[in-house]
Motif scaffolding. Structure first.
Motif, PDB file in Angstrom:
ATOM      1  N   CYS A 144       2.432  -1.350   3.707  1.00  0.00           N
ATOM      2  CA  CYS A 144       1.567  -2.473   3.623  1.00  0.00           C
ATOM      3  C   CYS A 144       0.460  -2.338   4.260  1.00  0.00           C
ATOM      4  O   CYS A 144       0.235  -1.506   5.375  1.00  0.00           O
ATOM      5  CB  CYS A 144       2.349  -3.608   3.642  1.00  0.00           C
ATOM      6  N   SER A 145      -0.773  -3.113   3.954  1.00  0.00           N
ATOM      7  CA  SER A 145      -1.846  -3.231   5.094  1.00  0.00           C
ATOM      8  C   SER A 145      -2.251  -4.599   4.977  1.00  0.00           C
ATOM      9  O   SER A 145      -1.830  -5.396   4.200  1.00  0.00           O
ATOM     10  CB  SER A 145      -2.898  -2.277   4.835  1.00  0.00           C
ATOM     11  N   LEU A 146      -2.616  -5.072   6.436  1.00  0.00           N
ATOM     12  CA  LEU A 146      -3.036  -6.602   6.673  1.00  0.00           C
ATOM     13  C   LEU A 146      -4.337  -6.614   5.539  1.00  0.00           C
ATOM     14  O   LEU A 146      -5.241  -5.595   5.558  1.00  0.00           O
ATOM     15  CB  LEU A 146      -3.576  -6.413   8.015  1.00  0.00           C
ATOM     16  N   ILE A 147      -4.450  -7.567   5.019  1.00  0.00           N
ATOM     17  CA  ILE A 147      -5.545  -8.118   4.098  1.00  0.00           C
ATOM     18  C   ILE A 147      -6.863  -7.884   5.184  1.00  0.00           C
ATOM     19  O   ILE A 147      -6.915  -8.288   6.204  1.00  0.00           O
ATOM     20  CB  ILE A 147      -5.493  -9.283   3.255  1.00  0.00           C
ATOM     21  N   SER A 148      -7.960  -7.660   4.514  1.00  0.00           N
ATOM     22  CA  SER A 148      -8.960  -7.606   4.945  1.00  0.00           C
ATOM     23  C   SER A 148      -9.617  -8.932   5.251  1.00  0.00           C
ATOM     24  O   SER A 148      -9.460 -10.015   4.652  1.00  0.00           O
ATOM     25  CB  SER A 148     -10.465  -7.076   4.222  1.00  0.00           C
ATOM     26  N   SER A 149     -10.317  -9.170   6.470  1.00  0.00           N
ATOM     27  CA  SER A 149     -11.125 -10.428   6.728  1.00  0.00           C
ATOM     28  C   SER A 149     -11.918 -10.860   5.762  1.00  0.00           C
ATOM     29  O   SER A 149     -11.847 -12.280   5.430  1.00  0.00           O
ATOM     30  CB  SER A 149     -11.781 -10.387   8.047  1.00  0.00           C
ATOM     31  N   ILE A 150     -12.879 -10.195   4.984  1.00  0.00           N
ATOM     32  CA  ILE A 150     -13.403 -10.566   4.183  1.00  0.00           C
ATOM     33  C   ILE A 150     -13.236  -9.825   2.805  1.00  0.00           C
ATOM     34  O   ILE A 150     -13.203  -8.423   2.980  1.00  0.00           O
ATOM     35  CB  ILE A 150     -14.963 -10.456   4.450  1.00  0.00           C
ATOM     36  N   SER A 151     -12.906 -10.435   1.786  1.00  0.00           N
ATOM     37  CA  SER A 151     -12.976  -9.715   0.554  1.00  0.00           C
ATOM     38  C   SER A 151     -14.183  -9.952  -0.388  1.00  0.00           C
ATOM     39  O   SER A 151     -14.621 -11.072  -0.311  1.00  0.00           O
ATOM     40  CB  SER A 151     -11.556  -9.909  -0.225  1.00  0.00           C
ATOM     41  N   TYR A 152     -14.562  -9.000  -1.092  1.00  0.00           N
ATOM     42  CA  TYR A 152     -15.673  -9.125  -2.178  1.00  0.00           C
ATOM     43  C   TYR A 152     -15.087  -9.117  -3.610  1.00  0.00           C
ATOM     44  O   TYR A 152     -14.415  -8.307  -3.946  1.00  0.00           O
ATOM     45  CB  TYR A 152     -16.844  -8.206  -1.972  1.00  0.00           C
ATOM     46  N   LYS A 182       0.777  -1.121  -0.029  1.00  0.00           N
ATOM     47  CA  LYS A 182      -0.003   0.098  -0.018  1.00  0.00           C
ATOM     48  C   LYS A 182       0.979   1.309   0.150  1.00  0.00           C
ATOM     49  O   LYS A 182       1.929   1.356   0.746  1.00  0.00           O
ATOM     50  CB  LYS A 182      -0.775  -0.157   1.314  1.00  0.00           C
ATOM     51  N   THR A 183       0.475   2.235  -0.904  1.00  0.00           N
ATOM     52  CA  THR A 183       1.417   3.569  -0.789  1.00  0.00           C
ATOM     53  C   THR A 183       0.433   4.624  -0.585  1.00  0.00           C
ATOM     54  O   THR A 183      -0.731   4.721  -0.979  1.00  0.00           O
ATOM     55  CB  THR A 183       1.930   3.556  -2.296  1.00  0.00           C
ATOM     56  N   ILE A 184       0.838   5.537   0.399  1.00  0.00           N
ATOM     57  CA  ILE A 184       0.023   6.476   0.978  1.00  0.00           C
ATOM     58  C   ILE A 184       0.846   7.907   0.723  1.00  0.00           C
ATOM     59  O   ILE A 184       2.124   7.776   0.553  1.00  0.00           O
ATOM     60  CB  ILE A 184      -0.301   6.681   2.358  1.00  0.00           C
ATOM     61  N   GLN A 185       0.282   8.993   0.974  1.00  0.00           N
ATOM     62  CA  GLN A 185       0.951  10.237   0.938  1.00  0.00           C
ATOM     63  C   GLN A 185       1.381  10.561   2.399  1.00  0.00           C
ATOM     64  O   GLN A 185       0.035  10.814   3.178  1.00  0.00           O
ATOM     65  CB  GLN A 185       0.210  11.276   0.229  1.00  0.00           C
ATOM     66  N   THR A 186       2.330  10.887   2.756  1.00  0.00           N
ATOM     67  CA  THR A 186       2.516  11.638   4.078  1.00  0.00           C
ATOM     68  C   THR A 186       2.193  12.992   4.151  1.00  0.00           C
ATOM     69  O   THR A 186       1.986  13.487   3.233  1.00  0.00           O
ATOM     70  CB  THR A 186       4.108  11.365   4.635  1.00  0.00           C
ATOM     71  N   PRO A 187       2.168  13.505   5.430  1.00  0.00           N
ATOM     72  CA  PRO A 187       1.636  15.026   5.354  1.00  0.00           C
ATOM     73  C   PRO A 187       2.682  15.954   4.766  1.00  0.00           C
ATOM     74  O   PRO A 187       2.334  16.845   4.592  1.00  0.00           O
ATOM     75  CB  PRO A 187       1.628  15.334   6.940  1.00  0.00           C
ATOM     76  N   CYS A 188       3.896  15.280   4.591  1.00  0.00           N
ATOM     77  CA  CYS A 188       4.905  16.275   3.974  1.00  0.00           C
ATOM     78  C   CYS A 188       4.733  15.872   2.369  1.00  0.00           C
ATOM     79  O   CYS A 188       5.850  16.272   1.622  1.00  0.00           O
ATOM     80  CB  CYS A 188       6.397  15.828   4.214  1.00  0.00           C
TER      81      CYS A 188
END
Ligand code: PRP
Ligand code: URA
Ligand code: MG
Length: 257
Positions: free
Chosen positions: A92-100, A79-85
């Motif tokens: 990365c992020s943990l996979i969701s418990s349920i995916s659709y 996962k790529t995010i933008q920092t406040p800078c």
């Protein structure tokens, strides 16, 4: 007196090193002084119910974070995010418990169960709050198993199950019980899941206090089971209670002593 941290080397007891050699799928939390302080508070006979719940929650949280930290990479999405800078940060992020998934042929939605918790009621319920606080959308099933205190080997008995419908498809099931004593309750819970079609590879048993006898019995039956524990104690007494132990976890947590 049995000392909890004799011959410690880098946070690992010598006895734990041998257990980890014997059981390759056993993970034991590294013993920091902070973790030892939490165990000390929880195990103290003078700790009252209110404090027991407070320190149990802390220990469970730390154990569950450890469990998530040793999950293989395919349980996480890049996962790529933008920092406040205003700079991109690739994490990365943990996979969701349920995916659709959208089924393109008939435009219906299919759901896939990725992560699921199951508590062995009653004491295992004390770990549900911690699991939900780390993974808010996780479905949690229940298996009610009690040891029969009138049998000599404290035989485990099954009373009730309530599990997610698609449990057999779960990528990983976190089976939770704070105590692993004779191993009878853990084995019965796993047997119940296997009867429904779950495989041993799908299960991680998450536990606060284990003992060599319980580990031996469970691993003799299910050598591939993943067990994550916070502490392996000295052994069992003649009443099948763990020593030094904590007493009856369920009674102390729910105040039914
Ligand atoms: C305790 C504990 C485990 C089991 C472990 O449950 O929570 O489920 O004993 O012992 P074993 O490995 O010898 O089976 P208990 O039967 O006391 O029920 P409780 O959770 O209601 O206290
Ligand atoms: N269950 C508990 O709660 N404590 C033990 O020591 C053994 C089983
Ligand atoms: Mg009990």
């Amino acid at each position: 007196m049995w000392s909890s941290n004799t011959n410690m080397n880098g946070g690992i007891k010598d006895s734990d090193k041998l257990l980890k050699l014997k059981y390759p799928t056993l993970s034991i939390q590294s013993l920091s002084n902070y973790l030892l302080a939490l165990h000390t508070k929880l195990r103290d006979q003078s700790t009252n119910t209110q404090e027991f719940v407070k320190y149990s929650n802390k220990l469970v949280h730390s154990l569950l974070e450890y469990t998530l930290s040793i999950l293989p990479a395919d349980y996480y999405d890049i996962k790529t995010i933008q920092t406040p800078c205003n700079v991109p940060f690739q994490g990365c992020s943990l996979i969701s418990s349920i995916s659709y998934n959208n089924n393109n042929t008939d435009n219906t939605m299919n759901s896939q169960l990725n992560l699921c918790g199951i508590s062995i009621v009653r004491a295992g319920e004390s770990m549900e709050f911690g699991l939900r606080s780390l993974i808010p959308d996780i479905p949690i099933g229940k298996i009610l198993i009690q040891r029969d205190e009138f049998t000599q080997n404290k035989q485990a008995k099954l009373f009730y199950t309530k599990l997610p419908m698609n449990i057999t498809q779960a990528k990983q099931i976190f089976l939770m019980d704070p105590m692993l004593a004779t191993g009878g309750s853990c084995i019965l819970a796993i047997k119940t899941l296997i009867k429904l079609g779950v495989t041993i590879q799908q299960i991680t048993f998450i536990n606060l206090i284990a003992c060599p006898e319980g580990l031996q019995r469970v691993y003799a039956k299910y050598p591939q089971l993943k067990i994550v524990t916070s502490f392996v104690d000295q052994g069992l007494n003649e009443h099948c209670y763990i020593l030094p132990g904590i007493g009856d976890y369920g009674d102390r947590y729910f105040g039914t002593v």
